[in-house]
Design an enzyme around this catalytic site. Structure first.
Site, PDB file in Angstrom:
ATOM      1  N   ASP A  96      50.450  42.361  41.742  1.00 32.42           N
ATOM      2  CA  ASP A  96      49.244  42.252  41.213  1.00 32.42           C
ATOM      3  C   ASP A  96      49.057  43.438  40.183  1.00 32.42           C
ATOM      4  OD1 ASP A  96      46.517  41.762  40.522  1.00 32.42           O
ATOM      5  OD2 ASP A  96      45.821  41.563  42.626  1.00 32.42           O
ATOM      6  N   ASP A 197      45.217  40.622  36.716  1.00 35.13           N
ATOM      7  CA  ASP A 197      44.050  40.875  36.869  1.00 35.13           C
ATOM      8  C   ASP A 197      43.062  40.670  35.662  1.00 35.13           C
ATOM      9  OD1 ASP A 197      42.151  41.784  38.965  1.00 35.13           O
ATOM     10  OD2 ASP A 197      41.929  43.369  37.343  1.00 35.13           O
ATOM     11  N   GLU A 239      44.449  35.617  36.085  1.00 39.33           N
ATOM     12  CA  GLU A 239      42.879  35.621  36.535  1.00 39.33           C
ATOM     13  C   GLU A 239      42.188  35.612  35.572  1.00 39.33           C
ATOM     14  OE1 GLU A 239      39.554  37.714  39.295  1.00 39.33           O
ATOM     15  OE2 GLU A 239      40.786  39.134  37.923  1.00 39.33           O
ATOM     16  N   HIS A 313      39.990  38.034  47.789  1.00 38.41           N
ATOM     17  CA  HIS A 313      39.317  39.198  48.037  1.00 38.41           C
ATOM     18  C   HIS A 313      37.962  39.262  47.593  1.00 38.41           C
ATOM     19  CE1 HIS A 313      41.597  39.830  44.349  1.00 38.41           C
ATOM     20  NE2 HIS A 313      40.691  41.009  44.252  1.00 38.41           N
ATOM     21  N   ASP A 314      37.798  38.537  46.549  1.00 37.11           N
ATOM     22  CA  ASP A 314      36.417  38.557  45.712  1.00 37.11           C
ATOM     23  C   ASP A 314      35.278  37.797  46.276  1.00 37.11           C
ATOM     24  OD1 ASP A 314      37.546  40.916  44.219  1.00 37.11           O
ATOM     25  OD2 ASP A 314      38.151  39.387  42.731  1.00 37.11           O
TER      26      ASP A 314
HETATM   27  C1  GLC Z   1      39.447  41.263  39.471  1.00 44.80           C
HETATM   28  C2  GLC Z   1      39.803  41.536  40.776  1.00 44.80           C
HETATM   29  C3  GLC Z   1      38.614  42.380  41.506  1.00 44.80           C
HETATM   30  C4  GLC Z   1      38.579  43.636  40.707  1.00 44.80           C
HETATM   31  C5  GLC Z   1      38.351  43.543  39.231  1.00 44.80           C
HETATM   32  C6  GLC Z   1      38.422  44.500  38.404  1.00 44.80           C
HETATM   33  O1  GLC Z   1      38.414  40.326  39.310  1.00 44.80           O
HETATM   34  O2  GLC Z   1      40.161  40.434  41.660  1.00 44.80           O
HETATM   35  O3  GLC Z   1      38.931  42.689  42.942  1.00 44.80           O
HETATM   36  O4  GLC Z   1      37.378  44.384  41.184  1.00 44.80           O
HETATM   37  O5  GLC Z   1      39.414  42.543  38.858  1.00 44.80           O
HETATM   38  O6  GLC Z   1      39.850  45.052  38.448  1.00 44.80           O
END
Ligand code: GLC
Length: 538
Positions: A96, A197, A239, A313-314
Site C-alpha cells: 500500500d 492511496d 484508490e 479499513h475505512d
Molecule cells: C486513504 C486511506 C485512509 C487514509 C487516507 C489518507 O483514504 O484508505 O485510511 O486515512 O487515505 O492517507
C-alpha cells in the site's frame, strides 16, 4: 488473461491482524504465522496496509520513510520472510503506497520547512500568507483548514488530510523521480503489486481549489506506470473516491497504460444524505444499489475492470451495515458475499469479513481513529447532541473495521498476549476463526467455496452482466451470460420472505452455492440467496 482477473485479494490491517510479540499491536511475523489460514481460505494475494516507518498519526498512512519497516511491525528481514513464505503458498504481497503525502516527520518535509532555499522546499505545496488568513478556504478531509502556517517561513503548506500529512508536489519532476525509485525498490523485493492511496488526489491544483481529478492526473499515472510496474504482470489498484465510469475506464483500460483497476466508492455512499458527509445517515434503497452496480458492471465491461468490495479499513462492517448482525448474521453475511462474488471484477475480502465480524460500540474515550475523534469534537462544538454524534460514530467510525481480528475464544480473541491497542469486540466468544474453521456451514467456509467457484468457472470472469427484477423491492437478482452458459444469482436483500417469478430458474439449474437449503422453490426466506448455472442450448 491477466492472473489478477481470476484472483481474490485479502486485505490486512497489520495493527489489528495478529500480534506475535505481545506488545498489543499486530506485526509482520504475526501475519506470517497466519499464512496457512489464508491459504486455506484460498486467496491469491494480500493487500498489506502500510507497514513503513511512521509516527502513526493516521495508522501508517503518514509515512516518514518508505524504505524502512516500522519497528512496531518488525524488520525488513521479517518483511522478506513474509514475502518468501507467502510465495511458497502462491500468495503475492501487494504493498500500500501513500504517494499523495508524506508524514511531517519525513526528512524531505523536515528540510523543506527549514528554508525556502532548501532543495526539498518545492517537494511540498507552500504558499505565502499571513497568520490567520490562509490562501483560501479549502478544508482538509479530516476536518479543519487544508493549510497550516509555518511562522519561520511566513508560508502555509497544503494538506488534504491531517496537518501531519503534508501533500507532495507532483508537479516537481524530482518528487516523481523519487517516488518511482521507491516503487522500483519494492518491485525488486519481489512484491506482486501495489494499492495506491488516494491516487486521484495527487494532481491537485490548490489555487484553483481542485483536489481530485486534476488536469495532469492521468499524465502522471501513465508516467508512473511507464517508469515502474508497466509491463510486469503486477496487480495495481488505485484508490479513487472521485472516479466515474469515464475516468475508471481511463485508469483501468485493458491496454494497461495506468492501473489494473480502481476502487470506486459510489455504491458505498448510497446510505448517506445527498450532498452531505458520511456521518449524515440515510436508509439504503435497494433500487439505488441496483442502479449503481448495474452502471459499473455494464460501464466497464470490455472497457476496464472492476474491483469488488463491501469493506475496507475505512468502512463499517457490511453485515452490520446492510445485513443483520443479530438473528440473521450468518445468513445475511453469506447473502452479501453471494451478491458480490457473482459480479465481474476482482473481489477484495477485508480481514474478518470472512468470519462475518461486526461493528462495535465503544465509549468515545476508547476510539483511536483521528477522523472519528475530530468529527466528535467538531460536531459537539457545533451543538449536535451526544446521542446523535454517537449514532453516526457507531454506524460509520473507521474503528468499526479496525478492532482486532477474532482468532479464537481465548483471551484477547487469540490476537495478542498483551494489551490490545484497540478494544476487541466482545462477541469474539461466538464469532472467531477457530470456531468457524470447525463448522462446515460457517461464513468462512462459504467464502472459501465462493473463491473456489470463481477459479473453477470462467463465466465469473467473462460473463456479461444483466440486471433482473429491476423493480423488485426486496430481491437483488442478475445473470451473467456467455455463449454456452448462464449464471443466475438471486439474493433476498431483506429480513422478510420474498417471491420471484418461476421462469427465472431455467430448465435444469445446477446449484453452485446456496446459503440455505435450495429447493427450487420461488419462495425465499429472509436473506436467502443462491447461484445456479444453466447450460444453454447450442
Ligand atoms: C486513504 C486511506 C485512509 C487514509 C487516507 C489518507 O483514504 O484508505 O485510511 O486515512 O487515505 O492517507
Amino acid at each position: 488473461m491477466e492472473w489478477w482477473k481470476k484472483a481474490v485479494i485479502y486485505q490486512i490491517y497489520p495493527k489489528s491482524f495478529m500480534d506475535s510479540d505481545g506488545d498489543g499491536f499486530g506485526d509482520l511475523n504475526g501475519i506470517t504465522s497466519k499464512l496457512d489460514y489464508l491459504e486455506e481460505l484460498g486467496i491469491d494475494a494480500i493487500w498489506l496496509c502500510p507497514v513503513y516507518l511512521s509516527p502513526q498519526v493516521d495508522n501508517g498512512y503518514d509515512i516518514s520513510d518508505y524504505l524502512q519497516i516500522d519497528p512496531m511491525f518488525g524488520t525488513m528481514e521479517d518483511m522478506d520472510l513474509l514475502i518468501s513464505e507467502a510465495k511458497k503458498r502462491n500468495i503475492r504481497i501487494i504493498m500500500d503506497l501513500v504517494l499523495n503525502h508524506t508524514s511531517d516527520h519525513h526528512p524531505w518535509f523536515r528540510q523543506a520547512i527549514q528554508s525556502p532555499d532548501s532543495e526539498f522546499h518545492d517537494f511540498y505545496v507552500f504558499r505565502d500568507g499571513n497568520p490567520g488568513s490562509p490562501p483560501n478556504d479549502m478544508r482538509a478531509c479530516f476536518g479543519g483548514s487544508a493549510w497550516t502556517y509555518v511562522p519561520s517561513l511566513k508560508q502555509y503548506y497544503f494538506h488534504q488530510f491531517a496537518e501531519q500529512q503534508p501533500d507532495l508536489n507532483w508537479d516537481n519532476i524530482e518528487v516523481r523521480k523519487q517516488l518511482y525509485e521507491i516503487i522500483n525498490f519494492w518491485i525488486s523485493k519481489g512484491v506482486g503489486g501495489f494499492r495506491f492511496d488516494v491516487i486521484d488526489q495527487i494532481a491537485k491544483e490548490p489555487d484553483l481549489e481542485i483536489t481530485a481529478n486534476g488536469p495532469l492526473l492521468h499524465a502522471y499515472t501513465r508516467e508512473m506506470n511507464q517508469n515502474t510496474f508497466g509491463g510486469r504482470n503486477m496487480i495495481t489498484v488505485g484508490e479513487t473516491w472521485s472516479a466515474d465510469i469515464q475516468s475508471a475506464r481511463e485508469f483501468s483500460d485493458p491496454r494497461g497504460k495506468e492501473f489494473s483497476m480502481v476502487f470506486q466508492f459510489e455504491h458505498i455512499q448510497l446510505d448517506q444524505q445527498k450532498g452531505k458527509e458520511k456521518w449524515d445517515l440515510a436508509p439504503l434503497f435497494l433500487s439505488d444499489l441496483k442502479d449503481v452496480i448495474n452502471k459499473w458492471q455494464t460501464g466497464l465491461y470490455n472497457h476496464g475492470w472492476n474491483s469488488l468490495f463491501w469493506n475496507n479499513h475505512d468502512l463499517p462492517r457490511i453485515v452490520s451495515r446492510w445485513g443483520n448482525d443479530q438473528e440473521y448474521r450468518e445468513v445475511s453475511a453469506k447473502m452479501l458475499a453471494t451478491l458480490l462474488y457473482g459480479l465481474q471484477g476482482t473481489p477484495y475480502i477485508y480481514q474478518g469479513e470472512e468470519l462475518g465480524m461486526t461493528n462495535i460500540k465503544l465509549p468515545i474515550s476508547e476510539y483511536k481513529d483521528l477522523e472519528t475523534l475530530n468529527l466528535y469534537h467538531d460536531r459537539i462544538a457545533k451543538g449536535y447532541s451526544e446521542a446523535e454524534v454517537m449514532q453516526s460514530i457507531y454506524a460509520r467510525s473507521r474503528d468499526n473495521a479496525r478492532t482486532p481480528m477474532q482468532w479464537s475464544d481465548s483471551s484477547n480473541a487469540g490476537f495478542s498476549k498483551g494489551n490490545p491497542w484497540l478494544k476487541i469486540n466482545p462477541n469474539y466468544r461466538e464469532i472467531n476463526a477457530e470456531h468457524e474453521l470447525s463448522d462446515p456451514n460457517s461464513v468462512f467456509h462459504y467464502y472459501q467455496k465462493l473463491i473456489k467457484l470463481r477459479r473453477q468457472y470462467d463465466i465469473f470472469t467473462e460473463g456479461k452482466f444483466h440486471l433482473l427484477l429491476e423493480n423488485h423491492p426486496q430481491i437483488f437478482a442478475y445473470e451473467r451470460t456467455c455463449k454456452t452458459e448462464r449464471l443466475l444469482v438471486i439474493c433476498n436483500f431483506s429480513n422478510k420472505p420474498a417471491e420471484f417469478p418461476n421462469n427465472l430458474l431455467g430448465d435444469s439449474p445446477e446449484l453452485l452455492i446456496s446459503n440455505l437449503p435450495f429447493t427450487r422453490s420461488t419462495h425465499l426466506e429472509p436473506y436467502q440467496s443462491f447461484m445456479v448455472l444453466n447450460h444453454l442450448p447450442k
